[in-house]
Design an enzyme around this catalytic site. Sequence first.
Site, PDB file in Angstrom:
ATOM      1  CG  MET A 211      32.754  29.031  10.418  1.00 39.16           C
ATOM      2  SD  MET A 211      33.208  30.317  11.612  1.00 39.16           S
ATOM      3  CE  MET A 211      32.025  31.575  11.194  1.00 39.16           C
TER       4      MET A 211
ATOM      5  CB  THR B  93      43.082  31.064  12.080  1.00 44.34           C
ATOM      6  OG1 THR B  93      41.924  30.601  11.384  1.00 44.34           O
ATOM      7  CG2 THR B  93      44.259  30.271  11.583  1.00 44.34           C
TER       8      THR B  93
ATOM      9  NE  ARG C  59      36.954  38.720   9.054  1.00 47.21           N
ATOM     10  CZ  ARG C  59      37.726  37.656   9.250  1.00 47.21           C
ATOM     11  NH1 ARG C  59      38.998  37.684   8.903  1.00 47.21           N
ATOM     12  NH2 ARG C  59      37.223  36.555   9.793  1.00 47.21           N
TER      13      ARG C  59
ATOM     14  N   GLY D 183      45.613  36.833   6.441  1.00 44.37           N
ATOM     15  CA  GLY D 183      45.647  38.223   5.967  1.00 44.37           C
ATOM     16  C   GLY D 183      46.556  39.053   6.855  1.00 44.37           C
ATOM     17  CB  THR D 184      46.888  39.051  10.552  1.00 45.48           C
ATOM     18  OG1 THR D 184      45.506  39.285  10.771  1.00 45.48           O
ATOM     19  CG2 THR D 184      47.716  39.728  11.619  1.00 45.48           C
TER      20      THR D 184
ATOM     21  CG  ASP E  59      39.714  29.372   9.149  1.00 42.56           C
ATOM     22  OD1 ASP E  59      38.697  29.001   9.762  1.00 42.56           O
ATOM     23  OD2 ASP E  59      39.795  30.473   8.571  1.00 42.56           O
TER      24      ASP E  59
END
Length: 359
Positions: free
Chosen positions: A179, A135, A75, A114-115, A137
């Site tokens: 998550m 992801t 990260r 973020g990437t 998510d």
Amino acid sequence: MKRVGILTSGGDCQGLNAAIRGLGKALYQAFGKDIEIYGIEDGYRGLIEGNYHKMKESEFSGILNLGGTILGTSRQPFKLMRVVDENSGDKVQNMKDNYRKMGLDCLAILGGNGTHKTANLLSQEGLHVVTMPKTIDNDIWGTDITFGFQSAVDVAANVLDSIHTTATSHGRVFIVEIMGHKVGWLTLHAGIAGSADAILLPEIPYSIDSISKVIEQRSKAGKRFSIIAVAEGALSKKEAKMSKKELKAARAAEPYPSVAYRLAKQLEDATGHEIRVAVPGHIQRGGSPCPFDRVLSTRFGAAAARLIREKKYGYMVAMRNNVIVPVPLSEVAGKLKTVPLDLDIIQTARDIGVSFGDE
Ligand code: F6P
């Protein structure tokens, strides 16, 4: 000679290797001996520090069903990218220099939200970039689905299945924390697939009274157990009204490691029922990609190779209505795809009596 760099960045997920394989194989098919692929290690860190190696064609074989990422990941927060520090110097400049040192025609980046901000920054800085959305998510704007999501749904739904048997035996209430960072996609899908009685999402703030009612009603109806699926980012109605700063301070003052433990205490106090918590955590990102993700990752990888062949840079490959399309990075970066409140799956769940803790 065409030179392409690949890196995987941010939290890992199932399907990264499948996408690397899809991209690599499609590039070898398209360019034959005229392609060189550089594997950049541990995400942007490898690009900043110059850690990379020329990959062999054989590295793209036998990895379709392999979890994790053969390139490693890390990260590297976007907000620090422009910060020049002692250790990494000028990170953006270093990345540009290493891109040039490798003689790249294009950089293929596999990552999440973020990437994508950093990918867009590199594109704006003049590098040729294509990206693939990964992801568990499923929160990347511009694509209906990300790879890793469906595999994580499988894992989380299996946890809910297993919890059902022990909850039934003991006549207990179980809270399973799922998550998903700040969005509820994973909890919503896993909750329905794993027949949770209440599903708590960041997008729908909950009240303890409402969840207590669910437990009491089920108990009165002779049901020995209740299962609550809570997203790690779920918010109470009170928290939903707080600013980011207030929320951080309120959470820091609590003795609970996460939302599920706080809920358990509050619901035990409110209902008198015995409550247990299960947190599958990173297991949800681990292991083999499910067949759906193997296909999706392969499609994304091959589509990214097509963009490279067409010299169409500055795009993320996305899935829209089951068709793979390119979406400009400038449209993707900085946006979050939350669960829309009018989503038909939410209505479906409500129709069959699932509570979202809001009534
Ligand atoms: O973004 C994927 C994710 O697994 C989120 O669901 C979770 O909040 C986060 O990463 C965990 O991050 P880390 O692996 O850094 O603990």
